[in-house]
Design a protein around this motif. Sequence first.
Motif, PDB file in Angstrom:
ATOM      1  N   HIS A   6       0.812  -1.207   0.000  1.00 43.83           N
ATOM      2  CA  HIS A   6       0.000   0.000   0.000  1.00 43.83           C
ATOM      3  C   HIS A   6       0.852   1.267   0.000  1.00 43.83           C
ATOM      4  CE1 HIS A   6      -3.732  -2.211   0.759  1.00 43.83           C
ATOM      5  NE2 HIS A   6      -3.018  -2.960   1.561  1.00 43.83           N
ATOM      6  N   THR A   7       0.358   2.297  -0.647  1.00 41.26           N
ATOM      7  CA  THR A   7       0.979   3.607  -0.555  1.00 41.26           C
ATOM      8  C   THR A   7       0.661   4.182   0.827  1.00 41.26           C
ATOM      9  OG1 THR A   7      -0.985   4.583  -1.567  1.00 41.26           O
ATOM     10  CG2 THR A   7       0.844   4.035  -3.027  1.00 41.26           C
ATOM     11  N   PRO A   8       1.392   5.207   1.252  1.00 46.87           N
ATOM     12  CA  PRO A   8       1.179   5.746   2.607  1.00 46.87           C
ATOM     13  C   PRO A   8      -0.267   6.153   2.871  1.00 46.87           C
ATOM     14  CG  PRO A   8       3.225   6.566   1.697  1.00 46.87           C
ATOM     15  CD  PRO A   8       2.548   5.825   0.588  1.00 46.87           C
ATOM     16  N   VAL A  76      -5.263  10.010   2.616  1.00 43.75           N
ATOM     17  CA  VAL A  76      -4.625   9.823   3.920  1.00 43.75           C
ATOM     18  C   VAL A  76      -5.722   9.640   4.959  1.00 43.75           C
ATOM     19  CG1 VAL A  76      -3.253  10.929   5.721  1.00 43.75           C
ATOM     20  CG2 VAL A  76      -2.540  11.097   3.329  1.00 43.75           C
ATOM     21  N   ARG A  77      -5.628   8.554   5.730  1.00 43.69           N
ATOM     22  CA  ARG A  77      -6.683   8.198   6.678  1.00 43.69           C
ATOM     23  C   ARG A  77      -6.399   8.656   8.092  1.00 43.69           C
ATOM     24  NH1 ARG A  77      -7.250   2.915   7.568  1.00 43.69           N
ATOM     25  NH2 ARG A  77      -9.446   3.176   8.099  1.00 43.69           N
ATOM     26  N   GLY A 281       1.672   1.855   4.623  1.00 41.53           N
ATOM     27  CA  GLY A 281       2.672   2.901   4.518  1.00 41.53           C
ATOM     28  C   GLY A 281       2.275   4.142   5.293  1.00 41.53           C
ATOM     29  N   TYR A 282       3.264   4.926   5.680  1.00 39.69           N
ATOM     30  CA  TYR A 282       2.983   6.185   6.363  1.00 39.69           C
ATOM     31  C   TYR A 282       4.116   7.171   6.092  1.00 39.69           C
ATOM     32  CZ  TYR A 282       5.938   3.674   9.693  1.00 39.69           C
ATOM     33  OH  TYR A 282       6.949   2.948  10.265  1.00 39.69           O
ATOM     34  N   TRP A 283       3.729   8.424   5.891  1.00 38.39           N
ATOM     35  CA  TRP A 283       4.692   9.509   5.782  1.00 38.39           C
ATOM     36  C   TRP A 283       5.169   9.875   7.182  1.00 38.39           C
ATOM     37  CZ3 TRP A 283       5.922  10.722   0.896  1.00 38.39           C
ATOM     38  CH2 TRP A 283       4.974  10.522  -0.122  1.00 38.39           C
ATOM     39  N   PHE A 292       7.683   4.782   6.255  1.00 39.42           N
ATOM     40  CA  PHE A 292       7.636   3.485   5.595  1.00 39.42           C
ATOM     41  C   PHE A 292       6.705   3.593   4.405  1.00 39.42           C
ATOM     42  CE2 PHE A 292       5.410  -0.725   5.284  1.00 39.42           C
ATOM     43  CZ  PHE A 292       6.474  -1.421   4.729  1.00 39.42           C
ATOM     44  N   GLY A 293       7.174   3.200   3.227  1.00 39.52           N
ATOM     45  CA  GLY A 293       6.337   3.228   2.030  1.00 39.52           C
ATOM     46  C   GLY A 293       6.946   2.395   0.935  1.00 39.52           C
ATOM     47  N   ASN A 294       6.099   1.614   0.237  1.00 43.37           N
ATOM     48  CA  ASN A 294       6.570   0.759  -0.850  1.00 43.37           C
ATOM     49  C   ASN A 294       7.780  -0.087  -0.446  1.00 43.37           C
ATOM     50  OD1 ASN A 294       4.523   1.953  -2.266  1.00 43.37           O
ATOM     51  ND2 ASN A 294       5.757   2.434  -4.053  1.00 43.37           N
TER      52      ASN A 294
END
Length: 396
Positions: A6-8, A76-77, A281-283, A292-294
């Motif tokens: 998942h993307t961030p 973004v959730r 993932g998260y910015w 963490f991303g990809n």
Amino acid sequence: MAKEPHTPEGIYIHLPFCRSKCAYCAFLSRPYPEEIKEKYITALVSEMRGQREVCQFETENQAELKVRDAMLSSPVRSVYFGGGTPSELTGRQIKRIVRAVRESFNIEADAEWTIEMNPASESRQWLEEVREAGFNRLSLGVQSLNDRTLQIIGRKHSAADAVRSVEDAKEAGFENISVDLMYGLHGQSIEDIGHFIRTFSAYSEVKHFSCYSLQIEEGTRMQLEVDQGKVSLPDEKTEREMDAEVKKCLQERGFLQYEISNFAKPGFESVHNSSYWKMKGYWAFGAGASFFGNMVRGTHTENIAQYISDPLHSLRDVHALTREEAMGDMMFTGLRRMKGVSDRDFQELFGESLFEKYKDAVDTLKGRGLIERQGDCIFLTPLGQNLANQVFIEFV
């Protein structure tokens, strides 16, 4: 891998400001003058707004993380302001950072917005301002309701301050409050834990408890005081009794354990922290913050001056996970959740079954009574929760 991860879906903002350093704390945080706070906020804003100019990061093995427009525009959730102590910033300063978040990312309308607060720095006006800024979840760092214990661990608030903070947050419009409880402390009793939970669970606005035992971190004042014999900690048996008391008291009051250290009323599990445990993932922005991303992890410099001077090039230790590392991370993070790890999810991401990949580890841990299998999922038993590190090491 069988599927792109998942993307961030979340954003973490690190604010390293504290009124004073707690005895047990090893996080990047300490007191800073107002001038540094303003410069830091300017750097944060620059970093977030500059993401569209940063197209790639190079890792040690030359792998690249592509930060594409598609990632930046994906919903973004959750947004989480942590530290440190975000409540050491003014409402005006918090709102300035919030504006940059909203301008730089596609935030879902019903996203979870969490901000941490220390009762020592709380004010009704600040709570009203951050609620107005859009925060709908408050994380309150209480740790204990015993004033002597609070003094020993270096907290600057009193038990009365903590209770007043919940009442003020309620008046400011917060309907989703999380409270931190720390156990395994010097002089702490099982009765102290019951009193803590009874006190805060009486407020309907308190929907979540984070409960964790004291971990002695290297280089902290607590480590020094324990080594010198100035502070004594409960033995392992007593600590397990405290853990059992936490679970019993919270279960009796309708809080469900959904992760090793976290309990919530149904529907109020932390969206943001759950993204960590589900390998989403998260910015992350700010000095010391990790992203963490990809399947790429990275951490910003902990040097505040370096971060302020060049926030767009502050990443350090950027690392593309190998297939083996990614599998181990999924097991490690997933087993923290009471739902455990689903073989279907594992196969969807990696193209093979966890029961084949980790057959020996699963059989051994089941034989020791540390994990159970139900359908296509494995999860920790109550004994496994107490000995979680012994479980996790089998997959790392």
